[in-house]
Scaffold this motif. Structure first.
Motif, short mmCIF file in Angstrom:
data_model
loop_
_atom_site.label_atom_id
_atom_site.label_comp_id
_atom_site.label_asym_id
_atom_site.label_seq_id
_atom_site.Cartn_x
_atom_site.Cartn_y
_atom_site.Cartn_z
N UNK A 236 50.71 2.20 37.31
CA UNK A 236 50.47 0.61 37.35
C UNK A 236 51.04 0.33 37.86
N UNK A 237 52.43 0.77 38.03
CA UNK A 237 53.92 0.81 38.91
C UNK A 237 54.60 1.73 39.37
N UNK A 238 55.01 3.32 40.25
CA UNK A 238 55.06 3.31 40.01
C UNK A 238 56.50 3.82 40.69
N UNK A 239 57.42 4.32 40.31
CA UNK A 239 58.41 4.70 41.35
C UNK A 239 58.35 6.21 42.45
N UNK A 240 58.02 6.95 41.76
CA UNK A 240 57.75 8.77 42.52
C UNK A 240 56.29 9.61 41.78
N UNK A 241 55.46 9.77 42.78
CA UNK A 241 54.42 10.47 42.61
C UNK A 241 54.96 11.93 42.42
N UNK A 242 54.41 12.70 41.76
CA UNK A 242 54.75 13.60 41.69
C UNK A 242 53.66 15.08 41.47
N UNK A 243 53.52 16.00 42.03
CA UNK A 243 52.35 16.84 41.40
C UNK A 243 51.59 17.02 40.24
N UNK A 244 53.24 17.13 39.02
CA UNK A 244 53.26 17.52 37.99
C UNK A 244 53.47 16.04 36.99
N UNK A 245 53.53 15.09 37.99
CA UNK A 245 54.34 13.28 37.27
C UNK A 245 54.39 12.67 37.78
N UNK A 246 53.22 11.72 37.16
CA UNK A 246 54.07 9.92 37.64
C UNK A 246 54.87 9.68 37.29
N UNK A 247 56.34 9.02 37.88
CA UNK A 247 57.61 8.80 37.02
C UNK A 247 57.45 6.83 37.63
N UNK A 248 56.71 6.53 36.79
CA UNK A 248 56.47 4.93 36.15
C UNK A 248 57.44 3.91 36.01
N UNK A 249 57.74 2.09 36.62
CA UNK A 249 58.73 1.89 36.30
C UNK A 249 57.95 1.61 34.39
N UNK A 250 59.16 1.55 33.58
CA UNK A 250 58.96 0.73 31.82
C UNK A 250 59.79 -0.46 31.39
N UNK A 251 59.00 -1.59 32.17
CA UNK A 251 57.20 -2.23 31.82
C UNK A 251 57.20 -2.31 33.02
N UNK A 252 55.76 -1.53 33.35
CA UNK A 252 55.28 -1.89 34.87
C UNK A 252 54.82 -3.33 34.75
N UNK A 253 54.84 -4.14 36.26
CA UNK A 253 53.84 -5.02 36.43
C UNK A 253 52.49 -4.57 37.45
N UNK A 254 51.24 -5.42 36.85
CA UNK A 254 50.45 -5.28 37.40
C UNK A 254 49.62 -4.63 38.54
N UNK A 255 48.71 -4.30 39.01
CA UNK A 255 48.88 -3.93 40.72
C UNK A 255 48.62 -5.01 41.00
N UNK A 256 49.08 -5.57 42.86
CA UNK A 256 48.27 -6.92 43.62
C UNK A 256 46.96 -6.41 43.85
#
Length: 94
Positions: A46-66
């Motif tokens: 949904x809302x990502x701080x950083x994309x890594x090949x081994x991890x999606x570092x996501x916000x918690x709670x996330x905002x919905x995609x536009x």
């Protein structure tokens, strides 16, 4: 300073979900980091701080995609899923 990006995923006719990525959004990082992830994985984040090949570092709670009618670059970079892989769509977006 952050290099912000968006990932646009087609979810229906003229419906594209735009997921926010907060940093490391430049192509040299994002294209290899996105390679193992599917569009479904990105939508689940949904809302990502950083994309890594081994991890999606996501916000918690996330905002919905536009949801927009087409891939739209509003930040530094835009990536879409095309022909079974991720591509930098920045220069082609309206």
């Amino acid at each position: 300073m952050s290099t912000r990006a968006q990932i646009a995923i087609e979810i229906g006719p003229e419906k594209w979900a735009h997921t926010y990525v907060h940093f490391d959004g430049y192509p040299a990082h994002m294209l290899p980091a996105l390679a193992p992830w599917t569009p479904e994985d990105i939508l689940a984040g949904r809302e990502i701080r950083q994309v890594r090949a081994n991890e999606l570092d996501c916000f918690d709670p996330p905002r919905a995609p536009r949801i927009l009618p087409r891939p739209t670059c509003e930040l530094s970079h835009l990536y879409i899923w095309q022909d079974s892989g991720w591509v930098d769509f920045t220069d082609r977006a309206e």
